[in-house]
Structure formats: structure tokens, C-alpha cells
Design an enzyme around this catalytic site. Structure first.
Site, PDB file in Angstrom:
ATOM      1  N   HIS A 431      -5.305   6.163  -4.960  1.00  0.00           N
ATOM      2  CA  HIS A 431      -5.307   7.815  -5.676  1.00  0.00           C
ATOM      3  C   HIS A 431      -6.305   7.742  -6.711  1.00  0.00           C
ATOM      4  O   HIS A 431      -6.736   6.619  -7.532  1.00  0.00           O
ATOM      5  CB  HIS A 431      -4.157   8.191  -6.265  1.00  0.00           C
ATOM      6  CG  HIS A 431      -3.442   7.527  -7.314  1.00  0.00           C
ATOM      7  ND1 HIS A 431      -3.921   7.790  -8.828  1.00  0.00           N
ATOM      8  CD2 HIS A 431      -2.542   6.507  -7.554  1.00  0.00           C
ATOM      9  CE1 HIS A 431      -3.250   7.139  -9.536  1.00  0.00           C
ATOM     10  NE2 HIS A 431      -2.547   6.344  -8.745  1.00  0.00           N
ATOM     11  N   CYS A 450       0.757   1.782  -8.190  1.00  0.00           N
ATOM     12  CA  CYS A 450      -0.410   2.291  -7.399  1.00  0.00           C
ATOM     13  C   CYS A 450      -1.704   1.813  -7.662  1.00  0.00           C
ATOM     14  O   CYS A 450      -1.834   1.380  -8.642  1.00  0.00           O
ATOM     15  CB  CYS A 450      -0.148   3.598  -7.194  1.00  0.00           C
ATOM     16  SG  CYS A 450       1.439   4.300  -6.200  1.00  0.00           S
TER      17      CYS A 450
END
Length: 529
Positions: A431, A450
Site C-alpha cells: 500500500h 504490511c
């Protein structure tokens, strides 16, 4: 070798190579069509001799089925000998095995009996030809050694990779198919292990084994202040010696002066170590220079072991993220296209090592806040400030003791303006991020697990490159919507999230990185006990 036998061997190799992992093969039927007329030699042996050999050599017990299958395929024709004596492929394999034993200081597969028999046979005394029993013993020992070598070097040590945080399925091998290739193609290079990265890294084993015995690596004391071009200090003499031995300093004048040559060597070394490349010598660089060469050698061996676990290289499109390098590498048709800086999980929230397939791009995403963050950060924030949710562009989706909260799309969204999904059990994805300043750091382990991407638009453009409707302007627009927009990829792309602290880059330079998750430490206990 007859044409029929060549075709048969190729078909067998392809058959075994294509077998699905975990599925049992059909029993191998003895190929009686192979005779002294159709085979490349007239040397055959009785099948009962193989059973007797295996009974007397328990070290090959795990390969009993492979032994029988291999020789049934050949109708018990010799593989390593022909009518003229020891065949070329036998010498090639023995050299390959000896090089491995020497390079890796691994005597676990050394067989002194085979070594003695080969020396005796290679003496080639016409008055003392080896007995038939010696020839057969050598033949079967070579086959057994090949199976042991292939299992060790292709598959790797008998370690449970998942215990070490590695969840990429370990490569399966078929030693029978590999042996078919070895006999058919003769050249050791035709069945050399692993992938190109393995071969490039392996080339440094002997060099670092030699460096580990070198006496020129005196410990370098901590610096009271950083050293720059034009400085003069006695410690520079020691630093130059280190960089010369490592191959970063092309010419060493032995002087205590920080000259242009040392600036270039410093930048080269900093690049290889993942340090800030500024040509200035500080204590971070000194710490790397003080790492013992024996430790560097172990680091290479640990990462060679990991490379043995990797699936075979393919000329396809894929994305590889190397966690200790903080870097994403994007490949198209097997060739590196570009690299992107990434931010990975902290040591407390380590990014998982696994592989999957990227299937979706989500523009202007919502951030569904994990329950742990709601409990630990958001609820305490709301108690302190009733306007906490509005301030952070968040909303409650579902009320409860621990409410379900999401952050709406926008520039301040924790996922940034786009995310890339490869659905998995670890809830890991790529992301964007509003905190762009962190990408300038040389060490980038700041996330909750992440992977934050330094150039998300570039990645989106690459993934959508085959769809002409996705122009640069359209992607920009999609990244600034009020509601999230899901875009499925026409073709999913494999993603590998890996952990390598030593590798050879595209320029042939050996790189090292810090063991940020202590995976090397755990693996060293398994490998070097």
C-alpha cells in the site's frame, strides 16, 4: 547412445519433472527393450545384485525406490561406465561433488570407499584391470552418491522452514529425473543446482573462506567523528586495508589520507551494505567493517540454504520483495524492470515470508483498522479527545465494546491513495502511505507488518500497462476518489516476499544486510550445530 534411448530418456525426464507434488507415481516397469544392441554399451548386471548392495549400504536406504526405478528404466544397464571404462559423466559428477565438499566444508556426503575405488580404476593399468565386482560397486556407489548430493544440494538441509518463519513452499525435487539428465547430457552444468542467484552467490564461498583466514582484518576503533575526503588519520590506513582485502578499494597507497580513491571505495562498500551512500565514513560503516569474515561466510551459507528452498526460476512476470533489503524488484519475462523502495514490518510486527498472487488494485482505499490498533491506540485517543475520529477522517462502521472502525479515503489515509491485494491468510498487502519521508531512511522497518510502497503510481501503471484505457491521468483520478474503487487485474502476478541477507546484485556485487528479524540467528543454530 542410440536415438531411441535418447528419446526415451528425455521423455522420462519430462515425465518425472512434471509430476505433481505429493502424488504417487505409477510403478516403473522394467524396460526390456534396452539391450546391448539398443544401448550405448553392453554392460548390464543382475537385478539381485542391486538388492544385495542396498542391504549392505544402509546410508542409501531413503533412496531404495529411486535406485530400483532408475535401473528398471535402463533394464539394469550401467549408467556411469561404458565398454571403454569409466564414462565422462562419472568424472564430471565426482568433480562437482568434490568441489561442493571443499567449498562448503561439508564432509557429510563424502564417501571414502568410492574415492578409493575411483582412484584405483583411473590408474588404468592394463595388467590389473578392475574386477567386475569393483566396477559394479563403483557404479552403484556413484548412483547413491548422486542421490545424496542432489537431495542435499538441490533440496537443502532437513530443516522445517516454517519453524524459521519461511512459508514459501519448499521446492520438491525428483532425484531420479535429475540423474536421467546427468547421464543423458553428461556436462555438469546441465544439471547444476538451483537458479542463477544460487550460482552467483556460491562463487563467493571460497573467497570468504579464504578471507576468514586472512590476518589483515584488524579491529577498527570507533571514530570520535566521521571521516571525510581530505581528512588525515592513522585509522584510515586500517580502513584502506580492509577495503582492499574486500575488493572495494582498487589501489591502496597505504597513506593515512582520505583521498578520491577512498571516497569511491567507501561509496561502493556503502552500496553493498545498504548504508547511506555518501562517501563519508561513520561508525555505522565501521561496525560493518568489523563484522568477522567467518560470520560473513556463515551469512553466505545460510542464504545459499534459503535459495535451495526457492522454486525454480521462470521466464515470467513476478514481484519479489526482499525484506532485509527494504526493496521491491519487478520482473517482466524473467528480466528485472525496476526497483522500488519499500517499508516493512518492525521486529515486533515482522512481515511474513510467503508467496501468493496479486489480483486486485484498490484505488482510494478505506482502511479497516485492525482490532489491536482500535484497542491500543484509537479507543485511548477517543477518551482523550472526543473529536479524535473526525480529526483522523475515521468513522464507526459497527458499534460494540470494541467498535469496527475504518478510515475514509483521502491524503491522510494510513494506506495512502492505493493498495495492492494478494489475498492471503496473513493479511499482508502492498500500500501507499502519507508518510513519504520514511523512504529516505537507509533502514526501513516501521510498519505493522504490511509493505508500504515508495512509488505506488509506478507500480499501478506497470500492473495496468496492457490496458490502454488506464492512462496516467485516469490513475491519478482514481487515486483521489471519495469511495474506494476495486480493479481486478486481467492476469494475476506472482508475489514472493523473501528474506535474504546476502545476495549478488545485477552488477555482480556481493551485498549483505542486517538480520533485522533474527532469522539468520535461528537458522545458524539448525545449520551449524
Amino acid at each position: 547412445m542410440s536415438k531411441a534411448l535418447i528419446i526415451s530418456s528425455i521423455c522420462l525426464a519430462l515425465l518425472y519433472a512434471s509430476c505433481k507434488n505429493g502424488k504417487s507415481r505409477k510403478p516403473v516397469i522394467r524396460d526390456t527393450s534396452i539391450t546391448a544392441v539398443t544401448s550405448f554399451n553392453n554392460l548390464f548386471f543382475d537385478s539381485t545384485r542391486l538388492s544385495a548392495f542396498l542391504k549392505n549400504h544402509s546410508q542409501y536406504e531413503n533412496f531404495t525406490a529411486q535406485f530400483h526405478d532408475f535401473y528398471k528404466d535402463r533394464n539394469y544397464a550401467y549408467a556411469w561406465f561404458d565398454s571403454t571404462g569409466l564414462a565422462e559423466q562419472a568424472l564430471n559428477f565426482n568433480n562437482l561433488q568434490q568441489n561442493y565438499i571443499t567449498s562448503f566444508s561439508d564432509s557429510s556426503i563424502y564417501n571414502p570407499l568410492l574415492d578409493s575405488l575411483l582412484q584405483s580404476i583411473q590408474q588404468n593399468n592394463p595388467k590389473r584391470k578392475p574386477a567386475e565386482s569393483q566396477v559394479l560397486e563403483t557404479e552403484l556407489l556413484l548412483t547413491g552418491q548422486f542421490f545424496q548430493y542432489a537431495a542435499k544440494v538441490y533440496k537443502g538441509s532437513d530443516i522445517d522452514a516454517s519453524e524459521l518463519g519461511w512459508f514459501i513452499p519448499r521446492k520438491k525435487i525428483d532425484v531420479h529425473a535429475l540423474l536421467d539428465s546427468a547421464i543423458l547430457y553428461k556436462s555438469a552444468e546441465a544439471y547444476a543446482p538451483q537458479n542463477s542467484q544460487y550460482r552467483r552467490l556460491q562463487e563467493f564461498v571460497q573467497k570468504y573462506s579464504r578471507l576468514s583466514k586472512e590476518t589483515g582484518f584488524d579491529s577498527i576503533p570507533a571514530l570520535p567523528k566521521s571521516l571525510r575526503k581530505g581528512d588525515s588519520a592513522e585509522v584510515i590506513v586500517t580502513i584502506k586495508k580492509h577495503l582492499e582485502l574486500l575488493g572495494d578499494l582498487s589501489s591502496n597507497d597505504g597513506s593515512p589520507t582520505f583521498d578520491t580513491t577512498l571516497v569511491l571505495a567507501t561509496k561502493k562498500y556503502q552500496q553493498r551494505m545498504g548504508l547511506t551512500v555518501d562517501g563519508i565514513i561513520g561508525n555505522k560503516m565501521i561496525a560493518e567493517l568489523n563484522v568477522p569474515m567467518k560470520q560473513r561466510l556463515r551469512q553466505i551459507l545460510i542464504n545459499l540454504e534459503r535459495l535451495r528452498w526457492m522454486p525454480p526460476e521462470k521466464d515470467t512476470n513476478y514481484i519479489l520483495v526482499n525484506i532485509p533489503e527494504f526493496m521491491m524488484h519487478v520482473y517482466d519475462s524473467g528480466k528485472l524492470q525496476f526497483n522500488i523502495n519499500v517499508i516493512v514490518g518492525t521486529s515486533a510486527n515482522s512481515t511474513v515470508i510467503f508467496n501468493d498472487k496479486l489480483q486486485y488494485i484498490v484505488f482510494s482505499p478505506y482502511w479497516n483498522v485492525p482490532e489491536s490498533i482500535v484497542r491500543g491506540e484509537i479507543l485511548p485517543g477517543i477518551k482523550k479527545n472526543p473529536n479524535y475520529l473526525a480529526k483522523h477522517n475515521m468513522e464507526i462502521v459497527k458499534s460494540g465494546t470494541v467498535p469496527v472502525i475504518r478510515q475514509n479515503p483521502g491524503g491522510a489515509n494510513s494506506l495512502g491513495l492505493v493498495k495492492f491485494l494478494f489475498p492471503n491468510n496473513y493479511n499482508i498487502y502492498f500500500h501507499d502511505t502519507p508518510n513519504r519521508n520514511l523512504f529516505s531512511q537507509s533502514s526501513r522497518s516501521f510498519s505493522h507488518g504490511c509493505i508500504r510502497v515508495g512509488e505506488p503510481k509506478k507500480l499501478a501503471q506497470y500492473l495496468l500497462r496492457t490496458d490502454s484505457s488506464w492512462t496516467s491521468q485516469k490513475i491519478d483520478s482514481a487515486m483521489h476518489l471519495k469511495k474506494e474503487k476495486w480493479v481486478p487485474l486481467k492476469k494475476s502476478i506472482p508475489v514472493f516476499i523473501v528474506y535474504f541477507t546476502a545476495w549478488v546484485d545485477q552488477n555482480g556485487q556481493l551485498n549483505f544486510r542486517k538480520d533485522i528479524y533474527k532469522h539468520d540467528e535461528k537458522m545458524a543454530v539448525k545449520l551449524f550445530r
